[in-house]
Enzyme design. Structure first.
Site, PDB file in Angstrom:
ATOM      1  N   HIS A  88       4.149   3.517  12.417  1.00  0.00           N
ATOM      2  CA  HIS A  88       3.049   4.213  13.091  1.00  0.00           C
ATOM      3  C   HIS A  88       3.560   5.110  14.225  1.00  0.00           C
ATOM      4  CE1 HIS A  88      -0.438   1.333  11.756  1.00  0.00           C
ATOM      5  NE2 HIS A  88       0.531   1.402  10.846  1.00  0.00           N
ATOM      6  N   GLU A 134     -11.046  -1.674   4.327  1.00  0.00           N
ATOM      7  CA  GLU A 134     -12.191  -2.505   3.924  1.00  0.00           C
ATOM      8  C   GLU A 134     -12.777  -2.071   2.587  1.00  0.00           C
ATOM      9  OE1 GLU A 134     -13.822   0.826   6.467  1.00  0.00           O
ATOM     10  OE2 GLU A 134     -12.133  -0.539   6.563  1.00  0.00           O
ATOM     11  N   HIS A 175       0.846  -1.209   0.000  1.00  0.00           N
ATOM     12  CA  HIS A 175       0.000   0.000   0.000  1.00  0.00           C
ATOM     13  C   HIS A 175       0.875   1.252   0.000  1.00  0.00           C
ATOM     14  CE1 HIS A 175       0.421   0.962   4.389  1.00  0.00           C
ATOM     15  NE2 HIS A 175       0.433  -0.347   4.554  1.00  0.00           N
ATOM     16  N   GLU A 190      -5.109   1.822   3.027  1.00  0.00           N
ATOM     17  CA  GLU A 190      -5.046   0.697   3.954  1.00  0.00           C
ATOM     18  C   GLU A 190      -5.030   1.158   5.399  1.00  0.00           C
ATOM     19  OE1 GLU A 190      -3.188  -2.331   6.572  1.00  0.00           O
ATOM     20  OE2 GLU A 190      -2.444  -0.329   6.091  1.00  0.00           O
ATOM     21  N   ASP A 194      -0.340   4.446   0.892  1.00  0.00           N
ATOM     22  CA  ASP A 194      -0.719   5.455   1.875  1.00  0.00           C
ATOM     23  C   ASP A 194       0.052   5.220   3.170  1.00  0.00           C
ATOM     24  OD1 ASP A 194      -2.356   3.057   2.228  1.00  0.00           O
ATOM     25  OD2 ASP A 194      -3.338   4.176   3.844  1.00  0.00           O
TER      26      ASP A 194
END
Length: 451
Positions: free
Chosen positions: A418, A158, A89, A153, A91
């Protein structure tokens, strides 16, 4: 190509790959609401160009309803060869407080062989590893190749799940490589065989029409913040184990990190105890976890002497691979209602759920990956779990039960994903790209590695 030629080709391409990772990670592609959308679309365009440069005859952006585009690439399989789907992903998580970063989050900075910046590991390293591995074959791939790189993501994965369910033939494959995990430590190869599911919701407590003076009304007027604090602290007992009925502790069949390694990786302060019961592998990979990830309350700097009329919290739940996220979140919300004091008014909203994943024991694809990782890292990989969630994986399991799903990558546990000061070890990135290229070679022609 021979395995030696593959290894040499990946190594020779690493300077280009590192430059591309720097450019990609410099794009602040945060797909959360409230952040500018232009950089997310810019990252999609850059990813499309990267897939095209990897020798894929088809590379394009595909709209995803309610989300940012997926970037898709494809090359047909040689006669009789299997097809592999590669996932990543583009993002990234928000950077958070810039003052917590030692280097600017969107100015990728190379320090001692590690590239620092938001997304350098999660998950733009996955994109670059795919590209570096594919580029090795100069457009003559030993297997059919499909690549899908999603754009939301971190916030709402979802939405890609729904897209894939409507377009299954686009991603149908014999093996699926999810490049969005990593090794316990740099140089310690591992394959992630389980993922916890995830659920999250917002809880709001209201008690008064408006804030009132704490001197005139405090002591009788119900404080919404105090009520919410009591509700949230009731979720765990004094040991840190979850008190919500129906959420038992699980067990992981395998070894996890030592307490010393975990404390160092998590940055637990000296003298502060860990929470929960059971082994660390049980707690991190096979049990429920509830975390309050956000609070809407008055800040200390702007505090006034008032009883608060409302307060909100964001609650995130990690669900064992075999658990049901919707049942779990229902149990937690019901528990919060039961422990709420003073008949306060409660509202829940912004619900998000995602299922977990448990890999099968392994077949031809896993055997090929084991041999590829052993050659790239110098030792065979071990099985580990992951406490995080990748929403797409459970959907792929349901759609393609015969496909083997393999999770690995360059996001080692010290990569600070994160968190501030995220980084990727560039030698680890080279080994991971090498392992993927060797896997594609081996999967297309079993025993080609001679291991």
């Amino acid at each position: 190509m021979t395995p030696d030629q593959i290894e040499s080709a990946v190594a020779a391409g690493m300077p280009q790959a590192i430059d591309e990772l720097k450019r990609l990670a410099a794009i602040p592609s945060v797909a959360f609401p409230g952040h500018p959308e232009e950089p997310v679309y810019a990252a999609a365009a850059a990813t499309e160009e990267l897939l095209r440069s990897a020798g894929l005859p088809r590379a394009q952006q595909i709209p995803v309803e309610g989300s940012f585009p997926a970037v898709y690439g494809e090359a047909p399989a040689p006669p009789g060869a299997p097809t592999v789907l590669l996932y990543a992903h583009y993002d990234v998580q928000p950077a958070g407080d810039p003052a917590a970063w030692r280097t600017p989050p969107f100015e990728p900075t190379l320090i001692d062989g590690r590239l620092y910046g938001r997304g350098t590991a999660d998950d733009k390293s996955g994109i670059i590893a795919h590209v570096a591995a594919l580029r090795t074959f100069q457009g003559r791939f030993p297997v059919g190749v499909k690549v899908i790189v999603e754009g939301q993501e971190e916030y709402a994965g979802e939405r890609l799940e729904a897209f894939v369910e409507r377009n299954p033939e686009l991603v149908r494959a014999d093996a699926i490589v999810v490049m969005d995990t990593g090794n316990p430590r740099v140089g310690d190869p591992a394959v992630t065989t389980s993922l916890r599911g995830m659920a999250a919701f917002t809880v709001e407590v209201r008690t008064l029409k408006d804030a009132v003076h704490s001197g005139s009304f405090g002591g009788a007027a119900p404080d919404a913040l105090a009520a919410l604090m009591r509700m949230l602290t009731a979720l765990h007992d004094d040991n840190g184990d979850i008190r919500v009925p129906g959420l038992p502790r699980g067990s992981f069949l395998g070894s996890g990190p030592s307490e010393e390694d975990f404390r160092a990786t998590a940055g637990v302060l000296d003298g502060v105890s860990l929470v929960g019961s059971g082994s660390l592998a049980d707690r991190l990979w096979a049990s429920y976890a509830i975390t309050v990830t956000g609070l809407d309350v008055p800040s200390v700097s702007g505090a006034i002497n008032a009883v608060q009329p409302f307060a909100r919290a964001r609650v995130t739940i990690r669900v064992p691979p075999s658990g049901d996220p919707k049942t779990t979140v229902d149990a937690v919300m019901e528990f919060l209602q039961q422990v709420a004091p003073w008949n306060v008014r409660i509202a829940f909203g912004d619900l998000t759920v995602g299922s977990g994943f448990q890999a099968d024991s392994g077949g031809r694809a896993r055997s090929s990956l084991n041999r590829a990782m052993e050659r790239a890292f110098g030792r065979p990989p071990r099985d580990v779990g992951a406490g995080g969630s990748i929403p797409l994986v459970s959907k792929l399991v349901k759609l393609f039960p015969a496909a083997e799903i393999l999770l690995f990558g360059a996001e080692d546990e010290d990569a600070a994903i994160h968190a501030p000061n995220e980084r990727v070890d560039l030698e680890e990135l080279r080994r991971v790209a090498t392992a993927e290229a060797l896997f594609l070679h081996e999967f297309g022609a079993p025993s080609a590695l001679g291991i």
